[in-house]
Motif scaffolding. Structure first.
Motif, PDB file in Angstrom:
ATOM      1  N   PRO A  14       0.662  -1.270   0.346  1.00 29.42           N
ATOM      2  CA  PRO A  14       0.146  -0.121  -0.050  1.00 29.42           C
ATOM      3  C   PRO A  14       0.653   1.240  -0.290  1.00 29.42           C
ATOM      4  O   PRO A  14       1.906   1.202   0.321  1.00 29.42           O
ATOM      5  CB  PRO A  14      -0.712  -0.335   1.133  1.00 29.42           C
ATOM      6  CG  PRO A  14      -0.038  -0.745   1.939  1.00 29.42           C
ATOM      7  CD  PRO A  14       1.086  -1.272   1.381  1.00 29.42           C
ATOM      8  N   ASP A  15       0.496   2.636  -0.267  1.00 29.14           N
ATOM      9  CA  ASP A  15       0.735   3.404   0.294  1.00 29.14           C
ATOM     10  C   ASP A  15       1.160   4.006   1.464  1.00 29.14           C
ATOM     11  O   ASP A  15       0.422   3.900   2.373  1.00 29.14           O
ATOM     12  CB  ASP A  15       0.108   4.918  -0.296  1.00 29.14           C
ATOM     13  CG  ASP A  15      -0.345   5.278  -2.411  1.00 29.14           C
ATOM     14  OD1 ASP A  15       0.841   4.664  -2.711  1.00 29.14           O
ATOM     15  OD2 ASP A  15      -1.195   5.310  -2.215  1.00 29.14           O
ATOM     16  N   GLY A  16       2.243   4.687   1.613  1.00 35.75           N
ATOM     17  CA  GLY A  16       2.774   5.201   3.273  1.00 35.75           C
ATOM     18  C   GLY A  16       3.304   4.143   4.293  1.00 35.75           C
ATOM     19  O   GLY A  16       3.634   3.047   3.878  1.00 35.75           O
ATOM     20  N   PRO A  17       3.502   4.483   5.256  1.00 34.28           N
ATOM     21  CA  PRO A  17       4.089   3.806   6.398  1.00 34.28           C
ATOM     22  C   PRO A  17       3.703   2.497   6.032  1.00 34.28           C
ATOM     23  O   PRO A  17       1.922   2.234   6.371  1.00 34.28           O
ATOM     24  CB  PRO A  17       3.675   4.011   7.932  1.00 34.28           C
ATOM     25  CG  PRO A  17       3.710   5.673   7.633  1.00 34.28           C
ATOM     26  CD  PRO A  17       2.860   5.709   6.019  1.00 34.28           C
ATOM     27  N   LEU A  18       4.190   0.954   6.957  1.00 37.95           N
ATOM     28  CA  LEU A  18       3.846  -0.336   7.546  1.00 37.95           C
ATOM     29  C   LEU A  18       3.839  -0.747   8.961  1.00 37.95           C
ATOM     30  O   LEU A  18       4.469  -1.868   8.536  1.00 37.95           O
ATOM     31  CB  LEU A  18       3.853  -0.962   6.238  1.00 37.95           C
ATOM     32  CG  LEU A  18       2.939  -1.465   4.890  1.00 37.95           C
ATOM     33  CD1 LEU A  18       4.463  -0.190   3.751  1.00 37.95           C
ATOM     34  CD2 LEU A  18       3.617  -3.001   3.815  1.00 37.95           C
ATOM     35  N   GLY A  19       4.160   0.473   9.098  1.00 35.60           N
ATOM     36  CA  GLY A  19       3.684   0.078  10.749  1.00 35.60           C
ATOM     37  C   GLY A  19       4.129   1.500  11.530  1.00 35.60           C
ATOM     38  O   GLY A  19       3.673   2.262  10.881  1.00 35.60           O
ATOM     39  N   HIS A  20       4.659   1.518  12.555  1.00 37.28           N
ATOM     40  CA  HIS A  20       4.368   2.780  13.469  1.00 37.28           C
ATOM     41  C   HIS A  20       5.000   3.934  12.854  1.00 37.28           C
ATOM     42  O   HIS A  20       5.461   5.015  12.753  1.00 37.28           O
ATOM     43  CB  HIS A  20       4.737   3.107  14.890  1.00 37.28           C
ATOM     44  CG  HIS A  20       3.809   1.907  15.220  1.00 37.28           C
ATOM     45  ND1 HIS A  20       2.017   2.092  14.509  1.00 37.28           N
ATOM     46  CD2 HIS A  20       3.483   1.274  16.097  1.00 37.28           C
ATOM     47  CE1 HIS A  20       0.972   1.290  16.123  1.00 37.28           C
ATOM     48  NE2 HIS A  20       2.000   0.207  15.904  1.00 37.28           N
ATOM     49  N   ARG A  21       6.402   3.399  12.178  1.00 41.83           N
ATOM     50  CA  ARG A  21       8.281   4.066  11.648  1.00 41.83           C
ATOM     51  C   ARG A  21       7.198   5.054  10.060  1.00 41.83           C
ATOM     52  O   ARG A  21       7.161   4.459   9.480  1.00 41.83           O
ATOM     53  CB  ARG A  21       8.553   3.938  12.084  1.00 41.83           C
ATOM     54  CG  ARG A  21       9.277   3.627  13.593  1.00 41.83           C
ATOM     55  CD  ARG A  21      10.688   3.169  13.950  1.00 41.83           C
ATOM     56  NE  ARG A  21      11.050   3.228  14.973  1.00 41.83           N
ATOM     57  CZ  ARG A  21      11.761   3.922  15.360  1.00 41.83           C
ATOM     58  NH1 ARG A  21      12.064   5.409  15.079  1.00 41.83           N
ATOM     59  NH2 ARG A  21      12.671   3.873  17.183  1.00 41.83           N
ATOM     60  N   ARG A  22       8.050   6.562  10.941  1.00 40.03           N
ATOM     61  CA  ARG A  22       7.474   7.302   9.138  1.00 40.03           C
ATOM     62  C   ARG A  22       8.766   7.225   8.115  1.00 40.03           C
ATOM     63  O   ARG A  22      10.027   7.553   9.658  1.00 40.03           O
ATOM     64  CB  ARG A  22       7.263   8.600   9.305  1.00 40.03           C
ATOM     65  CG  ARG A  22       5.017   7.852   9.224  1.00 40.03           C
ATOM     66  CD  ARG A  22       4.566   9.223   9.203  1.00 40.03           C
ATOM     67  NE  ARG A  22       3.708   9.231   9.550  1.00 40.03           N
ATOM     68  CZ  ARG A  22       2.245   8.793   8.131  1.00 40.03           C
ATOM     69  NH1 ARG A  22       2.975   9.143   6.721  1.00 40.03           N
ATOM     70  NH2 ARG A  22       1.155   9.412   8.290  1.00 40.03           N
ATOM     71  N   PHE A  23       9.459   7.893   7.655  1.00 34.22           N
ATOM     72  CA  PHE A  23      10.672   7.905   6.725  1.00 34.22           C
ATOM     73  C   PHE A  23      11.108   9.832   7.857  1.00 34.22           C
ATOM     74  O   PHE A  23      10.515  10.378   7.576  1.00 34.22           O
ATOM     75  CB  PHE A  23      10.771   8.166   5.076  1.00 34.22           C
ATOM     76  CG  PHE A  23      10.725   6.827   4.617  1.00 34.22           C
ATOM     77  CD1 PHE A  23      10.711   6.468   5.888  1.00 34.22           C
ATOM     78  CD2 PHE A  23      10.827   6.963   3.278  1.00 34.22           C
ATOM     79  CE1 PHE A  23      10.628   4.254   4.555  1.00 34.22           C
ATOM     80  CE2 PHE A  23      11.239   5.790   2.579  1.00 34.22           C
ATOM     81  CZ  PHE A  23      11.356   4.764   3.509  1.00 34.22           C
TER      82      PHE A  23
END
Length: 281
Positions: A134-143
């Motif tokens: 999917p688009d975007g984060p796959l967990g709690h952390r972001r880049f």
């Protein structure tokens, strides 16, 4: 519905494909590669035959004999083992006609050979839409901003390398490409890149003009384990083109390891891919 054939390589994808097909009522007939395919697959298919690498005639015989008019390719094969083929008559015929031993050229030739034997090779993706990144984060952390910039560098490098049929994985730190995937495979590429700089970003992307019938990039919990051991900090995967295997376990593992994972969309103009051949039925 007629059964669907599964030409199975290594990893979790063959098992997850068989489970997804079973949920739709499709029977799956598998040709599994000795030394590569997980024996668990036998529990999720209606029939399984073990074949040696290069036994294309045997694969065609198994699938055609079970009434399969269509087949999918799922799972990888260790590239180093391609140097130790044991082809049967059809395998020898395909090898003799190859002008290049790159991934795409070899897989296209194999698909064409199976289709001449009456088995149409189709994309596995329509069977497993729930596995697409999917688009975007796959967990709690972001880049972080630096990681996002490194991901962009990695995607550009992956597209350039993919255009000449090299690998799908690139490792980047502070805009410097540390490692690219070649014959050694994804895990070794990640380990090599991480050995050069802690906190690197790993990028996994589809090649330009990728034939989505086979060799689709995939990540899973094992990817996170390899990245953690290599001290990598972030993973970028291509939205709607790469596969995320065992997504819940994957996201949990990333969170525990402190690794940021995001699905990144590549602009259509930059992709320049062949259209996907959808499965029918």
């Amino acid at each position: 519905m007629e059964p669907v054939g599964l030409v199975a390589g290594s990893g979790r994808f063959p098992v997850l494909f068989a489970q997804a097909a079973a949920r739709t009522g499709r029977q799956v007939v598998a040709a599994a590669h000795e030394g590569e395919t997980d024996a668990e697959l036998e529990q999720h298919v209606s029939r399984l035959a073990w074949v040696k690498l290069g036994q294309l005639g045997r694969i065609a015989e198994v699938l055609r004999g079970a009434g399969c008019a269509q087949a999918v390719f799922c799972g990888g094969l260790r590239k180093a083992r391609l140097l130790d083929l044991r082809p049967d008559w059809l395998g020898v015929k395909v090898l003799a006609g190859l002008r290049s031993f790159g991934d795409d050229a070899a897989l296209r030739a194999i698909a064409e050979a199976l289709e001449r034997e009456g088995i149409r090779v189709v994309s596995p993706l329509p069977f497993v839409p729930e596995l697409l990144a999917p688009d975007g984060p796959l967990g709690h952390r972001r880049f972080s901003e630096e990681q996002r910039a490194d991901a962009e560098v990695g995607l550009a490098a992956a597209r350039a390398l993919g255009a000449i049929d090299v690998g799908q994985t690139v490792v980047v730190k502070k805009g410097v490409v540390l490692a690219v995937e070649a014959v050694e495979g994804t895990d070794a590429c990640i380990a090599r890149g991480g050995s050069l700089a802690a906190g690197a970003v790993v990028v996994k992307a589809v090649k330009p003009r990728q034939d989505l019938r086979f060799d689709v990039p995939a990540v899973g919990p094992d990817t996170i384990a390899v990245m953690q051991a290599a001290r990598c900090a972030a993973l970028a995967i291509e939205t709607s083109r790469a596969l995320v295997l065992d997504r819940d376990a994957f996201a949990s593992a990333a969170d525990r390891a402190g690794i940021a994972v995001e699905g990144v969309r590549v602009e259509a103009a930059a992709q320049e891919r062949d259209p996907e051949r959808p499965a029918s039925g």
